[in-house]
Write a protein that holds these residues in place. Structure first.
Motif, PDB file in Angstrom:
ATOM      1  N   PHE A   1       1.016  -1.615  -0.011  1.00 35.76           N
ATOM      2  CA  PHE A   1       0.097   0.381  -0.052  1.00 35.76           C
ATOM      3  C   PHE A   1       1.071   1.748  -0.171  1.00 35.76           C
ATOM      4  CE2 PHE A   1      -3.440  -2.937   2.409  1.00 35.76           C
ATOM      5  CZ  PHE A   1      -4.083  -3.399   0.663  1.00 35.76           C
ATOM      6  N   ASP A   2       1.980   0.831   0.511  1.00 36.54           N
ATOM      7  CA  ASP A   2       2.763   2.629   1.091  1.00 36.54           C
ATOM      8  C   ASP A   2       3.796   2.661  -0.332  1.00 36.54           C
ATOM      9  OD1 ASP A   2       4.641   4.710   2.020  1.00 36.54           O
ATOM     10  OD2 ASP A   2       6.238   3.177   1.761  1.00 36.54           O
ATOM     11  N   LEU A   3       4.313   1.343  -1.064  1.00 30.57           N
ATOM     12  CA  LEU A   3       4.484   1.528  -2.431  1.00 30.57           C
ATOM     13  C   LEU A   3       3.207   2.049  -3.656  1.00 30.57           C
ATOM     14  CD1 LEU A   3       7.061   1.413  -4.899  1.00 30.57           C
ATOM     15  CD2 LEU A   3       5.987  -1.368  -4.527  1.00 30.57           C
ATOM     16  N   ALA A   4       2.471   1.765  -3.288  1.00 29.16           N
ATOM     17  CA  ALA A   4       1.191   2.234  -4.998  1.00 29.16           C
ATOM     18  C   ALA A   4       0.528   3.566  -4.686  1.00 29.16           C
ATOM     19  CB  ALA A   4      -0.100   1.073  -4.189  1.00 29.16           C
ATOM     20  N   GLN A   5       0.828   4.143  -3.214  1.00 29.69           N
ATOM     21  CA  GLN A   5       0.589   5.245  -2.926  1.00 29.69           C
ATOM     22  C   GLN A   5       1.880   6.097  -3.502  1.00 29.69           C
ATOM     23  OE1 GLN A   5      -2.416   6.796  -1.126  1.00 29.69           O
ATOM     24  NE2 GLN A   5      -1.457   8.713  -2.181  1.00 29.69           N
ATOM     25  N   SER A   6       2.955   5.893  -3.616  1.00 32.50           N
ATOM     26  CA  SER A   6       3.610   6.794  -3.814  1.00 32.50           C
ATOM     27  C   SER A   6       3.624   6.313  -4.840  1.00 32.50           C
ATOM     28  CB  SER A   6       4.977   5.506  -3.226  1.00 32.50           C
ATOM     29  OG  SER A   6       5.530   5.833  -1.778  1.00 32.50           O
ATOM     30  N   LEU A   7       3.713   5.884  -5.498  1.00 33.07           N
ATOM     31  CA  LEU A   7       3.584   5.584  -7.351  1.00 33.07           C
ATOM     32  C   LEU A   7       2.416   6.692  -7.806  1.00 33.07           C
ATOM     33  CD1 LEU A   7       4.778   1.238  -8.368  1.00 33.07           C
ATOM     34  CD2 LEU A   7       5.921   3.037  -8.187  1.00 33.07           C
ATOM     35  N   ALA A   8       1.463   6.042  -7.029  1.00 38.61           N
ATOM     36  CA  ALA A   8       0.292   7.123  -7.833  1.00 38.61           C
ATOM     37  C   ALA A   8       0.331   8.800  -7.338  1.00 38.61           C
ATOM     38  CB  ALA A   8      -1.090   6.581  -7.062  1.00 38.61           C
ATOM     39  N   ASP A   9       0.928   8.698  -6.186  1.00 39.41           N
ATOM     40  CA  ASP A   9       1.160  10.337  -6.036  1.00 39.41           C
ATOM     41  C   ASP A   9       2.326  11.055  -7.042  1.00 39.41           C
ATOM     42  OD1 ASP A   9       0.078  10.247  -3.977  1.00 39.41           O
ATOM     43  OD2 ASP A   9       1.590  10.114  -2.571  1.00 39.41           O
TER      44      ASP A   9
ATOM     45  N   ILE B   1       4.984  -8.732 -19.800  1.00 40.94           N
ATOM     46  CA  ILE B   1       5.490  -7.827 -19.130  1.00 40.94           C
ATOM     47  C   ILE B   1       6.563  -8.319 -18.123  1.00 40.94           C
ATOM     48  CG2 ILE B   1       4.189  -6.937 -16.227  1.00 40.94           C
ATOM     49  CD1 ILE B   1       1.336  -8.005 -17.414  1.00 40.94           C
ATOM     50  N   PRO B   2       7.699  -7.045 -17.144  1.00 40.93           N
ATOM     51  CA  PRO B   2       9.309  -6.839 -17.333  1.00 40.93           C
ATOM     52  C   PRO B   2       8.461  -7.027 -15.784  1.00 40.93           C
ATOM     53  CG  PRO B   2       8.248  -5.024 -18.465  1.00 40.93           C
ATOM     54  CD  PRO B   2       7.536  -5.626 -19.074  1.00 40.93           C
ATOM     55  N   SER B   3       9.838  -7.325 -15.296  1.00 37.01           N
ATOM     56  CA  SER B   3      10.160  -7.153 -13.599  1.00 37.01           C
ATOM     57  C   SER B   3      10.634  -6.182 -13.162  1.00 37.01           C
ATOM     58  CB  SER B   3       9.294  -8.665 -13.035  1.00 37.01           C
ATOM     59  OG  SER B   3       7.797  -8.815 -13.169  1.00 37.01           O
ATOM     60  N   LEU B   4      10.319  -4.987 -12.494  1.00 42.72           N
ATOM     61  CA  LEU B   4      11.370  -4.775 -11.456  1.00 42.72           C
ATOM     62  C   LEU B   4      11.543  -5.551  -9.858  1.00 42.72           C
ATOM     63  CD1 LEU B   4      14.172  -2.409 -10.722  1.00 42.72           C
ATOM     64  CD2 LEU B   4      11.789  -0.792 -10.516  1.00 42.72           C
ATOM     65  N   PHE B   5      12.821  -5.789  -9.544  1.00 39.06           N
ATOM     66  CA  PHE B   5      12.320  -6.552  -7.849  1.00 39.06           C
ATOM     67  C   PHE B   5      12.711  -5.587  -6.936  1.00 39.06           C
ATOM     68  CE2 PHE B   5      12.857 -10.441 -10.858  1.00 39.06           C
ATOM     69  CZ  PHE B   5      11.592 -11.195 -10.207  1.00 39.06           C
ATOM     70  N   VAL B   6      12.070  -5.994  -6.411  1.00 36.39           N
ATOM     71  CA  VAL B   6      12.174  -5.001  -5.411  1.00 36.39           C
ATOM     72  C   VAL B   6      12.180  -5.967  -3.587  1.00 36.39           C
ATOM     73  CG1 VAL B   6      11.552  -3.363  -3.661  1.00 36.39           C
ATOM     74  CG2 VAL B   6      10.652  -3.135  -5.992  1.00 36.39           C
ATOM     75  N   THR B   7      13.089  -6.048  -3.383  1.00 37.18           N
ATOM     76  CA  THR B   7      13.033  -6.961  -2.344  1.00 37.18           C
ATOM     77  C   THR B   7      14.398  -7.258  -1.214  1.00 37.18           C
ATOM     78  OG1 THR B   7      13.249 -10.076  -2.362  1.00 37.18           O
ATOM     79  CG2 THR B   7      14.931  -8.700  -3.943  1.00 37.18           C
ATOM     80  N   SER B   8      14.238  -8.066  -0.162  1.00 35.64           N
ATOM     81  CA  SER B   8      15.303  -8.464   0.879  1.00 35.64           C
ATOM     82  C   SER B   8      16.000  -9.107   1.103  1.00 35.64           C
ATOM     83  CB  SER B   8      14.834  -8.091   1.923  1.00 35.64           C
ATOM     84  OG  SER B   8      13.194  -9.023   2.929  1.00 35.64           O
TER      85      SER B   8
ATOM     86  N   HIS C   1      13.682   3.046   0.146  1.00 41.59           N
ATOM     87  CA  HIS C   1      12.660   3.965  -0.191  1.00 41.59           C
ATOM     88  C   HIS C   1      11.873   4.275  -1.797  1.00 41.59           C
ATOM     89  CE1 HIS C   1      12.125   8.473  -0.966  1.00 41.59           C
ATOM     90  NE2 HIS C   1      12.538   7.922   1.157  1.00 41.59           N
ATOM     91  N   PRO C   2      10.538   4.487  -1.395  1.00 39.67           N
ATOM     92  CA  PRO C   2       9.811   4.672  -2.435  1.00 39.67           C
ATOM     93  C   PRO C   2      10.560   5.587  -4.040  1.00 39.67           C
ATOM     94  CG  PRO C   2       8.391   5.135  -1.019  1.00 39.67           C
ATOM     95  CD  PRO C   2       9.790   4.976   0.010  1.00 39.67           C
ATOM     96  N   GLN C   3      11.234   6.193  -3.668  1.00 36.29           N
ATOM     97  CA  GLN C   3      11.554   7.425  -4.740  1.00 36.29           C
ATOM     98  C   GLN C   3      13.009   6.381  -5.899  1.00 36.29           C
ATOM     99  OE1 GLN C   3       9.952   9.162  -5.273  1.00 36.29           O
ATOM    100  NE2 GLN C   3       9.200  11.282  -4.226  1.00 36.29           N
ATOM    101  N   ASP C   4      13.436   5.991  -5.287  1.00 35.69           N
ATOM    102  CA  ASP C   4      14.537   4.255  -5.565  1.00 35.69           C
ATOM    103  C   ASP C   4      13.588   3.819  -6.338  1.00 35.69           C
ATOM    104  OD1 ASP C   4      16.799   6.148  -4.505  1.00 35.69           O
ATOM    105  OD2 ASP C   4      16.706   3.924  -2.336  1.00 35.69           O
ATOM    106  N   VAL C   5      12.445   3.547  -6.253  1.00 32.58           N
ATOM    107  CA  VAL C   5      11.699   2.444  -7.147  1.00 32.58           C
ATOM    108  C   VAL C   5      11.201   3.270  -8.855  1.00 32.58           C
ATOM    109  CG1 VAL C   5       8.984   1.076  -6.713  1.00 32.58           C
ATOM    110  CG2 VAL C   5      10.901   0.809  -5.080  1.00 32.58           C
TER     111      VAL C   5
END
Length: 126
Positions: free
Chosen positions: A17-25, A77-84, A107-111
């Protein structure tokens, strides 16, 4: 600016949800959030996705690597991995042909920056 359509594949609700909001913003259109491979493939089958952000460890013990491969081969569809994920797992991600890998905590800005770099290199899919 072209509005890129992003699918978030992440099983941790707060992160998703945090990432979704940041991307939408930032002006992206988040087409949905999927917690596992089944959900991601179902969303992809509906069409209209330019890129997926992908975690490696998903709900139902699903692999983000397998999910990314399914999205690329089945739907383009390509993928960007965001993972630990661990270094051992990270070495396996190449099989999914990712557009990039960002390690958590991200950080969402990095994504956002990684997504914009990808489309700047690729050019608009439209």
């Amino acid at each position: 600016m072209t509005t890129y359509r992003i699918l978030i594949v992440e099983d941790e609700p707060l992160i998703a949800f945090d990432l979704a909001q940041s991307l939408a913003d930032a002006g992206f259109h988040v087409v949905g959030i999927a917690r596992d491979k089944e959900g991601a493939v179902a969303k992809a089958a509906q069409g209209g996705i330019d890129l997926a952000t992908m975690d490696v460890n998903l709900a139902n013990r699903d692999s983000g690597i397998d999910t990314a491969i399914a999205l690329r081969t089945g739907f383009g569809i390509p993928s960007l991995f965001v993972t630990s994920a661990s270094q051992a797992v990270l070495s396996q991600i190449g099989h999914a042909d990712p557009v990039g890998i960002i390690e958590k905590p991200a950080h969402p800005q990095d994504v956002i920056a990684a997504i914009l770099r990808y489309f700047a290199v690729l050019g608009s899919p439209y």
